[in-house]
Structure formats: C-alpha cells, structure tokens
Design a protein around this motif. Structure first.
Motif, PDB file in Angstrom:
ATOM      1  N   LEU A  17       0.917  -1.167   0.066  1.00  0.00           N
ATOM      2  CA  LEU A  17      -0.021  -0.093  -0.124  1.00  0.00           C
ATOM      3  C   LEU A  17       0.944   1.172   0.021  1.00  0.00           C
ATOM      4  O   LEU A  17       0.465   2.370  -0.917  1.00  0.00           O
ATOM      5  CB  LEU A  17      -0.978  -0.004   1.188  1.00  0.00           C
ATOM      6  N   TRP A  18       1.932   1.198   0.742  1.00  0.00           N
ATOM      7  CA  TRP A  18       2.808   2.480   0.495  1.00  0.00           C
ATOM      8  C   TRP A  18       3.476   2.580  -0.549  1.00  0.00           C
ATOM      9  O   TRP A  18       3.587   3.790  -1.061  1.00  0.00           O
ATOM     10  CB  TRP A  18       4.002   2.241   1.961  1.00  0.00           C
ATOM     11  N   ILE A  19       3.915   1.516  -1.199  1.00  0.00           N
ATOM     12  CA  ILE A  19       4.523   1.968  -2.519  1.00  0.00           C
ATOM     13  C   ILE A  19       3.369   2.224  -3.534  1.00  0.00           C
ATOM     14  O   ILE A  19       3.541   3.173  -4.315  1.00  0.00           O
ATOM     15  CB  ILE A  19       4.718   0.348  -2.907  1.00  0.00           C
ATOM     16  N   GLY A  20       2.316   1.863  -3.278  1.00  0.00           N
ATOM     17  CA  GLY A  20       0.909   2.282  -4.225  1.00  0.00           C
ATOM     18  C   GLY A  20       0.731   3.726  -3.976  1.00  0.00           C
ATOM     19  O   GLY A  20       0.505   4.701  -4.960  1.00  0.00           O
ATOM     20  N   ILE A  21       0.782   4.089  -2.840  1.00  0.00           N
ATOM     21  CA  ILE A  21       0.598   5.659  -2.413  1.00  0.00           C
ATOM     22  C   ILE A  21       1.870   6.448  -3.029  1.00  0.00           C
ATOM     23  O   ILE A  21       1.495   7.346  -3.465  1.00  0.00           O
ATOM     24  CB  ILE A  21       0.309   5.748  -0.907  1.00  0.00           C
ATOM     25  N   VAL A  22       3.067   6.155  -2.413  1.00  0.00           N
ATOM     26  CA  VAL A  22       3.932   6.929  -3.205  1.00  0.00           C
ATOM     27  C   VAL A  22       4.038   6.817  -4.672  1.00  0.00           C
ATOM     28  O   VAL A  22       4.227   8.207  -5.256  1.00  0.00           O
ATOM     29  CB  VAL A  22       5.304   6.581  -2.787  1.00  0.00           C
ATOM     30  N   LEU A  23       3.800   5.799  -5.484  1.00  0.00           N
ATOM     31  CA  LEU A  23       3.474   6.074  -6.741  1.00  0.00           C
ATOM     32  C   LEU A  23       2.775   6.815  -7.274  1.00  0.00           C
ATOM     33  O   LEU A  23       2.878   7.369  -8.214  1.00  0.00           O
ATOM     34  CB  LEU A  23       3.461   4.364  -7.375  1.00  0.00           C
ATOM     35  N   GLN A  24       1.551   6.615  -6.626  1.00  0.00           N
ATOM     36  CA  GLN A  24       0.242   7.576  -7.077  1.00  0.00           C
ATOM     37  C   GLN A  24       0.599   8.880  -7.254  1.00  0.00           C
ATOM     38  O   GLN A  24       0.330   9.682  -7.791  1.00  0.00           O
ATOM     39  CB  GLN A  24      -0.824   7.191  -6.170  1.00  0.00           C
ATOM     40  N   PHE A  25       1.309   9.455  -6.012  1.00  0.00           N
ATOM     41  CA  PHE A  25       1.729  10.874  -5.933  1.00  0.00           C
ATOM     42  C   PHE A  25       2.748  11.135  -7.047  1.00  0.00           C
ATOM     43  O   PHE A  25       2.649  12.177  -7.518  1.00  0.00           O
ATOM     44  CB  PHE A  25       2.146  11.142  -4.378  1.00  0.00           C
ATOM     45  N   TYR A  26       3.657  10.161  -7.056  1.00  0.00           N
ATOM     46  CA  TYR A  26       4.843  10.435  -7.851  1.00  0.00           C
ATOM     47  C   TYR A  26       4.394  10.738  -9.512  1.00  0.00           C
ATOM     48  O   TYR A  26       4.820  11.773 -10.139  1.00  0.00           O
ATOM     49  CB  TYR A  26       5.980   9.127  -7.818  1.00  0.00           C
ATOM     50  N   VAL A 113      -1.410   0.384 -12.448  1.00  0.00           N
ATOM     51  CA  VAL A 113      -0.903  -0.336 -11.603  1.00  0.00           C
ATOM     52  C   VAL A 113      -1.450   0.095  -9.978  1.00  0.00           C
ATOM     53  O   VAL A 113      -1.975  -0.685  -9.218  1.00  0.00           O
ATOM     54  CB  VAL A 113       0.537  -0.361 -11.431  1.00  0.00           C
ATOM     55  N   THR A 114      -1.389   1.506  -9.787  1.00  0.00           N
ATOM     56  CA  THR A 114      -1.953   1.972  -8.587  1.00  0.00           C
ATOM     57  C   THR A 114      -3.218   1.736  -8.550  1.00  0.00           C
ATOM     58  O   THR A 114      -4.106   1.237  -7.512  1.00  0.00           O
ATOM     59  CB  THR A 114      -1.659   3.452  -8.615  1.00  0.00           C
ATOM     60  N   SER A 115      -4.120   1.760  -9.608  1.00  0.00           N
ATOM     61  CA  SER A 115      -5.469   1.479  -9.578  1.00  0.00           C
ATOM     62  C   SER A 115      -5.959  -0.068  -8.943  1.00  0.00           C
ATOM     63  O   SER A 115      -6.663  -0.075  -8.156  1.00  0.00           O
ATOM     64  CB  SER A 115      -6.293   1.832 -11.098  1.00  0.00           C
ATOM     65  N   ASP A 116      -5.015  -1.055  -9.615  1.00  0.00           N
ATOM     66  CA  ASP A 116      -5.359  -2.326  -9.415  1.00  0.00           C
ATOM     67  C   ASP A 116      -4.867  -2.610  -7.875  1.00  0.00           C
ATOM     68  O   ASP A 116      -5.715  -3.197  -7.243  1.00  0.00           O
ATOM     69  CB  ASP A 116      -4.378  -3.213 -10.238  1.00  0.00           C
ATOM     70  N   ILE A 117      -3.919  -1.856  -7.284  1.00  0.00           N
ATOM     71  CA  ILE A 117      -3.654  -2.019  -6.154  1.00  0.00           C
ATOM     72  C   ILE A 117      -4.860  -1.487  -5.022  1.00  0.00           C
ATOM     73  O   ILE A 117      -5.010  -2.062  -4.043  1.00  0.00           O
ATOM     74  CB  ILE A 117      -2.471  -1.262  -5.624  1.00  0.00           C
ATOM     75  N   PHE A 118      -5.136  -0.242  -5.192  1.00  0.00           N
ATOM     76  CA  PHE A 118      -6.060   0.390  -4.559  1.00  0.00           C
ATOM     77  C   PHE A 118      -7.600  -0.341  -4.578  1.00  0.00           C
ATOM     78  O   PHE A 118      -8.294  -0.401  -3.494  1.00  0.00           O
ATOM     79  CB  PHE A 118      -6.126   2.019  -4.738  1.00  0.00           C
ATOM     80  N   HIS A 119      -7.929  -0.581  -5.680  1.00  0.00           N
ATOM     81  CA  HIS A 119      -9.238  -1.061  -6.063  1.00  0.00           C
ATOM     82  C   HIS A 119      -9.509  -2.394  -6.033  1.00  0.00           C
ATOM     83  O   HIS A 119     -10.699  -2.997  -5.942  1.00  0.00           O
ATOM     84  CB  HIS A 119      -9.914  -0.263  -7.195  1.00  0.00           C
ATOM     85  N   ILE A 120      -8.576  -3.353  -6.206  1.00  0.00           N
ATOM     86  CA  ILE A 120      -8.588  -4.802  -6.452  1.00  0.00           C
ATOM     87  C   ILE A 120      -7.979  -5.381  -5.074  1.00  0.00           C
ATOM     88  O   ILE A 120      -8.385  -6.268  -4.531  1.00  0.00           O
ATOM     89  CB  ILE A 120      -8.126  -5.273  -7.800  1.00  0.00           C
ATOM     90  N   VAL A 121      -6.628  -5.189  -5.177  1.00  0.00           N
ATOM     91  CA  VAL A 121      -5.865  -6.097  -4.514  1.00  0.00           C
ATOM     92  C   VAL A 121      -6.018  -5.561  -2.888  1.00  0.00           C
ATOM     93  O   VAL A 121      -6.230  -6.394  -2.111  1.00  0.00           O
ATOM     94  CB  VAL A 121      -4.190  -5.781  -4.662  1.00  0.00           C
TER      95      VAL A 121
END
Length: 214
Positions: A17-26, A113-121
C-alpha cells in the motif's frame, strides 16, 4: 503461529500500500501540474479521493500493528469496531469502483498499477486479513450508524469543496454536470450501501464471536 502469520501478512500488505501511495503521488502530481494546478492543489486533490484516504488509513493501521503495536494509535486501530469499520470502508471502495467507475475509468501504465492496488488487491487482501486473522467480538449493532460518520464527513467536505473550487473527485458527485438532485440521489444510494455493508460485517463478527465462545 497465527500471530506470526498475521504480522507477516500485515507487513506485506502495508508495504504494498505504501508503494502504491508513493507511486500514485509520483505519477499524479506532474500530471496535475501540467493541467495548471498548483503543487498544494494537486496534493489536496489526491487526498480528496476516498480511495486514497482509505488506503492511506489502511497502510497506517497495518504499519502501526507491525512496528508499534503497543502505541496509542495502534491500540486505537486494533479495536475490533475500528478495524472492522476499515474493512467495510475498503469493501465499498472496491464495490464502487467495480459497479460505478470501472466502465468509465480506463487507466494505463503505472496509473493502472496503482488503480489495481487500491481498488482490487487492497480490498480483497484486507477482507481476507479481517476474516481469517482478526479476532472478532460481539460488535454492537449501533456501529451500523457510528461507522457512517467518516463517509458522511467526507461527503460534506467534497460537496463544500466542490462548490468553492468546482473540483469533484468522482463523476457521480459532479454537481456541475449532474445537479444537486442527481448527486443527492447517488449519495443516498451509497448511504444504503454503507448501511448494508456495515450490517454484514457486524453480523459476521457477532456470528464468529458466538462460534468461538460456543
């Protein structure tokens, strides 16, 4: 053994989740800047997504459970009615995406990638974590209503902010396009969804507690 599995699962999901959050902001901040937003406006816009907020809270919750389990905030998040509420919130994230946004939202590349992390995984993984690794007591039925406080405050914030700035994070809340009547109807539909989900999670918790004490 169960506690070791729980901590390992929590740690791995928190890292993801932290990877997804950082990547989303990036990837999102430069996109917003290119569209004329300020840096502050871009950050506020990202934090105005219920999806981002909820996944951030989950990442914080899981991290505290692993790193500082005896801290004040870890004990707060570890309370059965709090962690169960978070399970309900992340479930609504997955359901709203699947039934209301997926056909209109087509991310590509890292955005997918971030969408799948947040909405599915995240929803699937945290629901599994809650179902199999979290002890569930007899949560009071009143929490069906208490758990609505967060989404209600969020909705008020979004509508007020949207009225002032013209920006809305989700198309089903776009007052400028849909009008307040349609948006209120959408909010009512989501409210019913939250109530049903809250009841389901409380029922599962109560049945699990009764089975454990039988």
């Amino acid at each position: 053994m169960k506690n070791k599995v729980k901590l390992t699962f929590a740690a791995l999901l928190a890292i993801l989740l932290w990877i997804g959050i950082v990547l989303q902001f990036y990837i999102s901040i430069p996109d917003y800047l290119d569209k004329g937003r300020t840096l502050g406006g871009a950050i506020v816009q990202l934090l105005s997504y219920f999806t981002i907020q909820t996944n951030f809270l989950l990442a914080l919750l899981l991290s505290l459970l692993v790193i500082k389990p005896q801290s004040k905030w870890a004990r707060f998040f570890a309370q059965p009615h709090v962690i169960s509420a978070m399970a309900a919130y992340i479930t609504i994230v997955g359901l709203v995406y699947h039934f209301m946004l997926r056909t209109q939202f087509h991310p590509v590349g890292l955005f997918k990638v971030t969408s799948d992390i947040f909405h599915i995984v995240s929803p699937i993984a945290f629901i599994a974590f809650w179902l199999f690794l979290v002890n569930k007591p007899l949560i009071k039925w009143i929490n069906i209503l208490l758990w609505l406080v967060y989404p209600l405050i969020y909705t008020i914030y979004i509508l007020v902010r949207g009225a002032l700035t013209g920006y809305y994070p989700y198309n089903f809340l776009e007052v400028n396009t849909l009008g307040y009547g349609k948006v209120m109807a959408n909010c009512g539909f989501l409210l019913v969804g939250f109530i049903i989900l809250n009841a389901i999670f409380i029922l599962i918790s109560r049945l699990s507690a009764k089975q454990a004490n039988a």
